[in-house]
Design an enzyme around this catalytic site. Sequence first.
Site, PDB file in Angstrom:
ATOM      1  CB  THR A   1      27.352 -35.352 -17.958  1.00 32.03           C
ATOM      2  OG1 THR A   1      27.173 -35.177 -16.533  1.00 32.03           O
ATOM      3  CG2 THR A   1      25.983 -35.398 -18.629  1.00 32.03           C
TER       4      THR A   1
ATOM      5  CB  CYS B   1      25.536 -29.761 -10.897  1.00 30.54           C
ATOM      6  SG  CYS B   1      25.861 -30.255 -12.593  1.00 30.54           S
TER       7      CYS B   1
ATOM      8  CB  CYS C   1      22.809 -27.280 -11.820  1.00 29.18           C
ATOM      9  SG  CYS C   1      23.515 -27.189 -13.491  1.00 29.18           S
TER      10      CYS C   1
ATOM     11  NE  ARG D   1      33.813 -31.570 -17.788  1.00 31.49           N
ATOM     12  CZ  ARG D   1      32.800 -30.724 -17.956  1.00 31.49           C
ATOM     13  NH1 ARG D   1      32.613 -29.741 -17.087  1.00 31.49           N
ATOM     14  NH2 ARG D   1      31.958 -30.857 -18.972  1.00 31.49           N
TER      15      ARG D   1
ATOM     16  CB  CYS E   1      28.567 -28.060 -13.543  1.00 32.59           C
ATOM     17  SG  CYS E   1      27.406 -27.330 -14.711  1.00 32.59           S
TER      18      CYS E   1
ATOM     19  CB  CYS F   1      25.567 -24.692 -11.701  1.00 33.67           C
ATOM     20  SG  CYS F   1      26.379 -26.252 -11.227  1.00 33.67           S
TER      21      CYS F   1
ATOM     22  CG  ASP G   1      24.238  -8.759  27.751  1.00 33.52           C
ATOM     23  OD1 ASP G   1      25.370  -8.323  27.538  1.00 33.52           O
ATOM     24  OD2 ASP G   1      23.196  -8.143  27.472  1.00 33.52           O
TER      25      ASP G   1
END
Length: 474
Positions: free
Chosen positions: A28, A32, A36, A61, A63, A66, A439
């Site tokens: 694709t 993602c 997703c 690139r 998604c 998501c 402390d």
Amino acid sequence: MEPSDCYRAVSARDARFDGVFFTAVRTTGIYCRPSCPAVTPRQANVTFYPSAAPAERSGYRACRRCRPDSTPGSPEWNVRADVVARAVRMIGDGVVEREGVSGLADRLGYSERQVNRLVTTELGAGPQAIARSNRARTARILLETTTMRAADVAFAAGYGSVRQFNDSIRESFDLTPRELRARSRRSSHPGAGRIQLELALRPPFQGAALLDWFAPRAIEGVERVDGRTYARVLNLPHGVGAVELTLHDERVSAELELTDLRDLAPAVQRCRRLLDLDADPAAIDEALSADPLLARLVQEAPGMRLPGQVDGFEMVMRAIVGQQVSVAGARTILGRVARSRGTEVDLELAHRHGLTHAFATAESVAEAAPEEFAMPRGRAAAILAVAHAVASGDLDLHPGADRAAARERLLAVRGIGPWTADYVRMRALGDPDVLLDTDLVLRRVLAREGLDRTRTERWRPWRSYASLHLWRVA
């Protein structure tokens, strides 16, 4: 993580790994977050990347479903103290945007070539590529939450030209800036210089405990807690700003007003550090629950976050002033310092919460006389010594500072002991593994529960979070 482990997390849509790694799908051309909701791709078709930058560098690139660009950051970089982790924290704070890779290398004490090699070897992309990926995310926020012209967004996000901006947006999101703005679901915008956004986190989130911590320590005129909202004024690289953070159970809503929009990315990162939003609470709680005492405390308050800071010098001032003084007394003194040495602000968002000043910078405090501070002369001298060291660069308290070196430098200042140095290391530098056994309150709790050093060593590397649980019950 091994690829097989990553794929199991993707198959389970496990949101705990969002931001820890990214899944790129060759069929694709998108990458993602692990959670997703899309159909899980075949294992043979995916590649896993430790950050978004190498995925984008490889031609993938983000998604659109998501939104992997809106995930929390990897918790690994806050835990680790090596050169690569320090570099990632500095890049997130905008050092490469302001000073270039050469400036980043100078801060780390390495050659530019060595820094590029170390970061690329581990992350699959160099500092410049990571900074470019961060710029694209900053630009997307500005496009979606302001009405600024695209050209103004480009320069505010740190791009050198509009053409570079257009190419980067298309490469990262497969959309033009105009298309990205048109897809925004916001019907209105808060106004010039104002940005509204959501800060992602990994649940569970003990936001109430953070507010309980901040409220009694809030410096008048600088910060304020009101219900579930924390507001304060920020000193930023190019000016001042104000932020309003509303802490919900599974997210944080933020509204920012900036005098210079180039400060957006640093402002967001400082808010994330303040609230420890990149932590992995599930891993921390699981590790601490191995101890019978802490298991009960974790069950009562899961998802504790380490209260951080937006300015390292301010945190040192808090630590020094707070020595042997009540919380209320320290707050009064710090308020006077803010009014006398801080910067008066004229921001609508600040005025909404009754805020009037940004806290004093190291340079401003370094010019003060010891008599200006209503405290013993020795403590005032320590404050001035630290202010001079920070102003001159001799003491580094930035996000990517060497934690061990900063502690050593603080201890060299007369009047600063182990408690102060460790408190600064815990809160100013975000070290997750500090047990303040000097402390007084923690010593009493440890003695009451019969906890010796052998047992507390088992809490590594989350001893700072163990300290928070013990403080809470004390």
